[in-house]
Scaffold this active site. Structure first.
Site, short mmCIF file in Angstrom:
data_model
loop_
_atom_site.label_atom_id
_atom_site.label_comp_id
_atom_site.label_asym_id
_atom_site.label_seq_id
_atom_site.Cartn_x
_atom_site.Cartn_y
_atom_site.Cartn_z
CG HIS A 186 -5.61 2.24 5.11
ND1 HIS A 186 -5.24 3.19 5.72
CD2 HIS A 186 -4.87 1.37 4.79
CE1 HIS A 186 -4.15 2.91 6.24
NE2 HIS A 186 -3.83 1.76 5.65
CB SER A 204 4.67 -1.70 12.04
OG SER A 204 4.11 -0.29 12.17
N GLY A 262 2.29 2.30 10.64
CA GLY A 262 3.19 3.44 10.33
C GLY A 262 3.85 3.72 11.79
CD GLU A 290 -3.77 -2.36 7.14
OE1 GLU A 290 -2.75 -2.90 6.45
OE2 GLU A 290 -4.05 -1.21 6.90
CG ASN A 329 -1.67 1.48 1.43
OD1 ASN A 329 -1.91 2.03 0.60
ND2 ASN A 329 -2.19 1.47 2.64
CD1 TRP A 330 3.32 0.81 -2.83
CD2 TRP A 330 3.90 2.02 -4.69
NE1 TRP A 330 4.35 0.05 -3.83
CE2 TRP A 330 4.34 0.92 -4.92
CE3 TRP A 330 3.83 3.08 -5.62
CZ2 TRP A 330 5.10 0.65 -6.28
CZ3 TRP A 330 4.52 2.92 -6.83
CH2 TRP A 330 5.08 1.61 -7.27
CE LYS A 331 0.08 3.25 4.58
NZ LYS A 331 0.12 3.33 6.18
CD GLU A 358 -2.62 5.62 6.54
OE1 GLU A 358 -2.78 5.87 5.23
OE2 GLU A 358 -1.96 5.35 7.13
N GLY A 376 2.63 -1.22 4.21
CA GLY A 376 2.89 0.28 4.00
C GLY A 376 4.29 0.46 3.63
N GLY A 377 4.62 1.05 4.64
CA GLY A 377 6.42 1.80 4.57
C GLY A 377 7.33 0.62 3.75
#
Ligand code: PGA
Length: 369
Positions: A211, A329, A289, A283, A125-127, A213, A350-351
């Site tokens: 998501h 994470s 994150g 999640e 998930n590149w956001k 966010e 993500g990251g």
């Protein structure tokens, strides 16, 4: 009714619908009772007998059923997750022997009895990251590193502006492309939004929905997640639907209530055949994150709970077929332990998905399972 940490020695002719028994010990037979939709968790049931009960939709998680016997019970839609089963019988048939027989006699593709039969999916998930040239460079690097991966579905969910670049860069490879959201209407006056049809027409396969966010910063609710999921399915996309509790909710010990509510609302009105096209990402919001990963046991516990909830809603066979990812994470160092868990079928990353080497390490960990 909730029973926790008890030793139970008599249950007969009870109507105990929606009973929840946790960390307890049952040292008796249960006869002619209604236990429809009940949940037993981390409970010792060894040697117990269940005779002529309605056990419709019952969920048993991490229970010890060693030597237990079930006779003449209705077990439609029942789900057993991570239980100890040796010596257990159903109508005189040894369950462990029956499972070994099925495993040995039927091809893996034809059965949905365990993790090995589910598709492991590692999705990035590149956001809000990467320009088009950066997206192309990352995918060009990644595709060389994962070209030999066959048993794991690899997905990159990228910003809308990168979709065309990403689709071109991964054409003919084993990397699938997803979007990070879509609107629930087909078209119309919704400035700034993108419809599921627009994504499908481009060749996009997956879409992340709900998501945390989006829920936190863009006021998305379970109602809109449900509508988006239906719109995505109608367009032929595979939704990756995210659920997860806030830290405060975990601390108040209501993680399961929160997750069950999200599952029930997000998939409301979605038929089993469509549910099978969906992926669920667990999640925990406090782990996204933040560098704080849920422990592998915490991830397994909630993923098993999601599966048991799906079993109650759709039956065990459907629940066993659904890919449930962990996200929050997840990285090159902790992925192997997380994906080794029975109910963790991959990850939403993500990251660590922004670095080809780290993402590849996670994918390779999922290949081992
Ligand atoms: P993270 O993000 O891996 O950076 O924690 C996960 C996600 O938001 O899907």
């Amino acid at each position: 009714m909730n029973i926790v940490n008890e030793k139970l020695s008599l249950i007969s002719e009870c109507n105990s619908e929606d009973l929840r028994i946790e960390r307890s010990r049952l040292c008796c037979d249960v006869e002619e009772s209604t236990m429809e939709g009940s949940v037993f968790k981390r409970t010792q049931l060894c040697g117990a007998g269940f005779i002529e009960n309605d056990m419709h939709g019952i969920g048993l998680q991490q229970c010890d059923l060693h030597g237990a016997g079930i006779e003449r019970c209705d077990l439609t839609g029942a789900a057993l997750v991570s239980c100890k089963l040796d010596g257990m019988t159903i109508d005189g048939i040894n369950v462990q022997e029956m499972m070994t027989f099925y495993k040995n006699n039927f091809k893996k593709e034809n059965t949905t009895m365990n993790k090995a039969t589910r598709k492991a999916i590692i999705a990035g998930n590149w956001k809000m990251n990467k320009t088009r040239p950066e997206a192309k460079a990352l995918l060009d690097e990644l595709k060389g590193m994962v070209a030999d991966v066959k048993s794991v579905e690899i997905v990159a969910c990228v910003p809308f502006t990168n979709l065309e670049t990403a689709l071109a860069a991964t054409e003919g490879t084993n990397i699938k492309i997803g979007a990070e959201n879509c609107h629930f209407e087909k078209s119309g006056a919704f400035t700034g939004e993108i419809s599921a049809d627009m994504l499908a027409e481009m060749g996009v396969e997956y879409v992340v929905l709900g998501h945390s966010e989006r829920r936190q910063y863009f006021a998305e609710t379970d109602e809109t997640v449900n509508k988006r999921t239906k719109a995505a399915l109608a367009a032929g996309l595979k939704p990756i639907v995210c659920v997860g509790e806030l830290l405060w909710e975990r601390e108040c010990n209501i993680t399961e209530e929160v997750i069950a509510r999200q599952i029930k609302l997000d998939f409301f009105g979605i038929e089993a055949e469509d549910l099978k096209k969906c992926v669920i990402a667990y999640e925990p919001v406090w782990a996204i994150g933040t560098g704080k990963t849920a422990t592998a046991d915490q991830a397994e516990e909630v993923c098993a709970f999601i599966r048991a909830t799906l079993a109650k809603l759709y039956g065990a066979e459907v629940a066993e077929a659904i890919t449930i990812q962990y996200g929050g994470s997840m990285n090159a160092a902790n992925a192997a332990e997380l994906v080794s868990k029975t109910n963790v079928d991959g990850g939403l990353i993500g990251g660590a998905s922004l670095k080809a080497a780290d993402f590849t390490t996670i994918i390779k960990a999922a290949e081992v399972g």
